[in-house]
Write an enzyme that holds these catalytic residues in place. Structure first.
Site, PDB file in Angstrom:
ATOM      1  CE  LYS A 186      54.395 -24.998  57.684  1.00  0.00           C
ATOM      2  NZ  LYS A 186      55.296 -26.062  57.285  1.00  0.00           N
TER       3      LYS A 186
HETATM    4  C1  LIG Z   1      55.537 -27.319  56.454  1.00  0.00           C
HETATM    5  C2  LIG Z   1      55.763 -28.676  56.979  1.00  0.00           C
HETATM    6  C3  LIG Z   1      56.816 -29.489  56.542  1.00  0.00           C
HETATM    7  C4  LIG Z   1      57.687 -29.128  55.372  1.00  0.00           C
HETATM    8  O1  LIG Z   1      58.299 -27.901  55.447  1.00  0.00           O
HETATM    9  P1  LIG Z   1      58.765 -27.171  54.098  1.00  0.00           P
HETATM   10  O2  LIG Z   1      59.587 -26.035  54.614  1.00  0.00           O
HETATM   11  O3  LIG Z   1      57.543 -26.731  53.379  1.00  0.00           O
HETATM   12  O4  LIG Z   1      59.560 -28.123  53.302  1.00  0.00           O
HETATM   13  C5  LIG Z   1      57.005 -30.709  57.147  1.00  0.00           C
HETATM   14  N1  LIG Z   1      56.203 -31.135  58.129  1.00  0.00           N
HETATM   15  C6  LIG Z   1      55.175 -30.391  58.563  1.00  0.00           C
HETATM   16  C7  LIG Z   1      54.316 -30.913  59.672  1.00  0.00           C
HETATM   17  C8  LIG Z   1      54.904 -29.156  58.001  1.00  0.00           C
HETATM   18  O5  LIG Z   1      53.859 -28.439  58.428  1.00  0.00           O
END
Ligand SMILES: *Cc1c(COP(=O)(O)O)cnc(C)c1O
Length: 367
Positions: A186
């Protein structure tokens, strides 16, 4: 030339000393759970998003789940979201026994189509989860208007959108609650899992904090059934180093996305990303659309250029949701996006030569 979709090692090289120092400091103090870095990061993210409370959790998925749980959402309730997203946006609703209800998306921004939300609202609807997909903001004014009218909660899934802005307000600060993920890929990524909830609602903040740690305010005294969903202190220390660069990195992503726009603009069979008006996109992913997607992806792969297909299957047509009785054609725009959309390499450290090479190969495909 080999080009990855993103390059976390290139980023690590630019901050190596600071990161190593931060990790070492935690190891020396041995304060591994809910230490000073966790507390400071919560304050920093709350200040950054201009919200009252930052509550760190173990992942973006947990951020969504603890929020829904704190709102009292469960069996018999419905939550409206988009099918063009990562599974967790809907999965968390199902985990709590509630039912996800899917709206279609806007063809250009790929965000939830606000025109399709209102007709899905029933007496059972409790919340809307808009997802700022790929870092592009949803139409938050319209969503808040619908939510106010029907007395619904809005949970911004801002997992891909830290730092994005809508009419001068930060992603995550407009709904009742905003959820972030620190998954390594991210825009603000840890070296493991992590997440953060932000809100201005004191009561919700209190409930979320309670269920984050076994429903307990005082050790070995429990007033609610909760979870163990804390952010790790080492991850918090890493995130605090990386957080100092978030604006710089988001700006670099934006600038480089616009270089791609320029390099690809003359290709008739490539649709470039659409940024919402009056908002700032943070390009978690740079995605383009083409009816030749699968062939282009193959061609780029043969040339050592990585791509990512986001998302191959819309959530409403996932096997696990067969019982919800959606069929092909129900949400045509989301389904079409799943056949056409793909991401090409983008990260703050990518250079012009690499971007030019990617675009040259895409052009070569069409020759
Ligand atoms: C990455 C993501 C999540 C989940 O996050 P994690 O930290 O992997 O549990 C939820 N919603 C969206 C849109 C994402 O891109």
């Amino acid at each position: 030339m080999k080009i990855n979709l993103l390059d976390l090692k290139a980023q690590y090289r630019t901050i190596e000393n600071e990161i190593n120092e931060a990790i070492k400091e935690v190891l020396e103090t041995t304060h591994f759970i809910m230490g000073p870095n966790v507390k400071e990061l919560e304050k920093e993210i709350a200040a950054f998003t201009e919200t009252k409370h930052g509550i760190s959790v173990a992942s973006g998925t947990d951020a969504l789940m603890l929020t829904l749980k704190a709102m009292g959402i469960g069996y018999g309730d419905e939550v409206i979201t988009t099918p063009f997203t990562f599974f967790a946006s809907a999965e968390t609703t199902s985990v709590l026994g509630a039912k996800p209800v899917f709206a279609d998306i806007e063809e250009d921004t790929l965000c939830i189509d606000t025109n399709s939300i209102e007709k899905l609202i029933t007496e059972k609807t409790k919340a809307i989860i808009p997802v700022h997909i790929f870092g592009n903001m949803c139409d938050m004014d319209r969503i808040m208007e619908i939510a106010d009218k029907h007395n619904l909660y809005v949970i911004e899934d801002a997992c891909q959108a830290i730092g994005a802005e809508y009419k001068g307000r930060k992603a995550g600060s407009i709904g009742h609650v905003g959820c972030f993920s620190f998954y390594p890929t991210k825009n603000l990524g840890a070296y493991g899992d992590g997440g953060m909830i932000v809100t201005n609602d004191d009561e919700l903040a209190e409930k979320i904090k309670l269920i984050r740690v076994h429903g307990s305010k005082k050790k070995y005294n429990h007033e609610a059934i909760g979870y163990n969903s804390r952010l790790d202190e080492i991850q918090a220390a890493i995130l605090r180093v990386k957080f100092r660069y978030i604006n710089k990195w988001n700006d670099a992503r934006y600038e480089k996305a616009h270089i791609y726009n320029e390099l690809l603009k003359d290709l008739d069979d490539i649709v470039l990303p659409t940024e919402r008006e009056n908002s700032k996109h943070v390009y978690h992913l740079y995605t383009i659309q083409s009816k030749y997607r699968d062939e282009i992806v193959d061609y780029l792969k043969k040339n050592d250029i990585a791509t990512g297909i986001y998302y191959p299957v819309p959530v409403h047509l996932q096997d696990v949701y067969k019982h919800l009785n959606y069929k092909k054609g129900d949400l045509p725009k989301a389904e079409e996006a799943c056949t056409k959309t793909f991401a090409i390499p983008l990260y703050p450290e990518i250079n012009y030569e690499q971007q030019k090479y990617v675009c040259d190969k895409i052009k070569e495909f069409f020759l």
